[in-house]
Design a protein around this motif. Sequence first.
Motif, PDB file in Angstrom:
ATOM      1  N   ALA A 124       3.169 -12.186   0.921  1.00  0.00           N
ATOM      2  CA  ALA A 124       4.336 -11.884  -0.194  1.00  0.00           C
ATOM      3  C   ALA A 124       4.513 -10.165   0.441  1.00  0.00           C
ATOM      4  N   GLY A 125       3.290  -9.024  -1.083  1.00  0.00           N
ATOM      5  CA  GLY A 125       3.268  -7.621  -0.526  1.00  0.00           C
ATOM      6  C   GLY A 125       3.729  -6.877   1.054  1.00  0.00           C
ATOM      7  N   ARG A 130       5.169  -4.172   5.127  1.00  0.00           N
ATOM      8  CA  ARG A 130       4.461  -4.483   6.583  1.00  0.00           C
ATOM      9  C   ARG A 130       4.248  -2.917   7.187  1.00  0.00           C
ATOM     10  N   ARG A 131       4.266  -2.183   6.988  1.00  0.00           N
ATOM     11  CA  ARG A 131       4.290  -0.729   7.776  1.00  0.00           C
ATOM     12  C   ARG A 131       3.882  -0.191   6.668  1.00  0.00           C
ATOM     13  N   VAL A 134      -0.371   0.066   1.716  1.00  0.00           N
ATOM     14  CA  VAL A 134      -0.399   0.767  -0.201  1.00  0.00           C
ATOM     15  C   VAL A 134      -0.286  -0.062  -0.642  1.00  0.00           C
ATOM     16  N   ASP A 135       1.415  -0.430  -0.435  1.00  0.00           N
ATOM     17  CA  ASP A 135       2.781  -0.598  -1.235  1.00  0.00           C
ATOM     18  C   ASP A 135       2.061  -1.832  -1.330  1.00  0.00           C
ATOM     19  N   ALA A 136       1.454  -2.796  -0.212  1.00  0.00           N
ATOM     20  CA  ALA A 136       1.277  -4.284  -0.001  1.00  0.00           C
ATOM     21  C   ALA A 136       0.257  -4.797  -0.630  1.00  0.00           C
ATOM     22  N   VAL A 137      -0.922  -3.783  -1.194  1.00  0.00           N
ATOM     23  CA  VAL A 137      -1.904  -3.764  -1.973  1.00  0.00           C
ATOM     24  C   VAL A 137      -1.197  -4.179  -3.209  1.00  0.00           C
ATOM     25  N   LEU A 138      -0.344  -3.049  -4.027  1.00  0.00           N
ATOM     26  CA  LEU A 138       0.227  -3.127  -4.813  1.00  0.00           C
ATOM     27  C   LEU A 138       1.272  -4.033  -5.244  1.00  0.00           C
TER      28      LEU A 138
END
Length: 268
Positions: A124-125, A130-131, A134-138
């Motif tokens: 979902a992150g 997708r680009r 770091v934000d996706a992991v958070l």
Amino acid sequence: MFRTALVAAGATRAAYGALRARAPGGADRWLRKNHAGRTVDLYGGLAAAAGVVLATAAAPGLRGRTRAAALLATVAAAGCGAYDDQAGSAEERGLRVHLRKLADGRVTSGTVKLLGIGAAGLAAGALIDRRRPVDAVLAAVVIAGSAHLANLLDVAPGRAVKAVLTAGAPGVLRGGLGSALAAGPVAAAAAVLADDLGERTMLGDAGAHALGAALGVSIVAANGRTGRALHAAVLVALAAIGDKVSYGDALWTAPGIRVVDTWGRLPR
């Protein structure tokens, strides 16, 4: 936002009534004894999860990837939670217990839930950011951590539901994308509050995880990297002291907190 809330509340009540009339696999598999020895059902959690999913699917103004992320996180959390509701053991509770069993080579239902919800949170992150890895992991930590926290609190009538309402209300009032996503879990939680407090139903793992994950997606959508990092740090800290969050008498009997926590419950 109001349309999303109405759909979530209406769908939750309709699903709850349908499950009470005809439970999948028979009623016995969805009945449990609660802390007071009263028989309660797990329909409220399943109904709340269904209400959130339908409201998210119908919510106006959501971008395709954001909607897909919210649906993925909620459905996966509900599914993994429902599996643990059916296959889990009361003696195998807590994150540390499941990790210790995994280290010994045994995969418990809680481990399946942990890995499944974690993977869904990461997916979902990635859909939302997708680009920016770091934000996706958070985002994944916030989604999975919110699901876990809601489940930690589902040990007393109404506690987890009240937590969802309290945590989700600011997001609903803030407006914007986060508001549209928060309206679903908040309204679904409100729709089962009376039955939860009345000890007719409980969220169970399916409902608690689904509401928490959906709320986590709304937090992710409303915050940038700094906000997500702060939420992630708090959620990881709470997960680390999970037993104290669930059963800590010093916390739940503190002045003010006790009043809110026990409001509306049946007498012992």
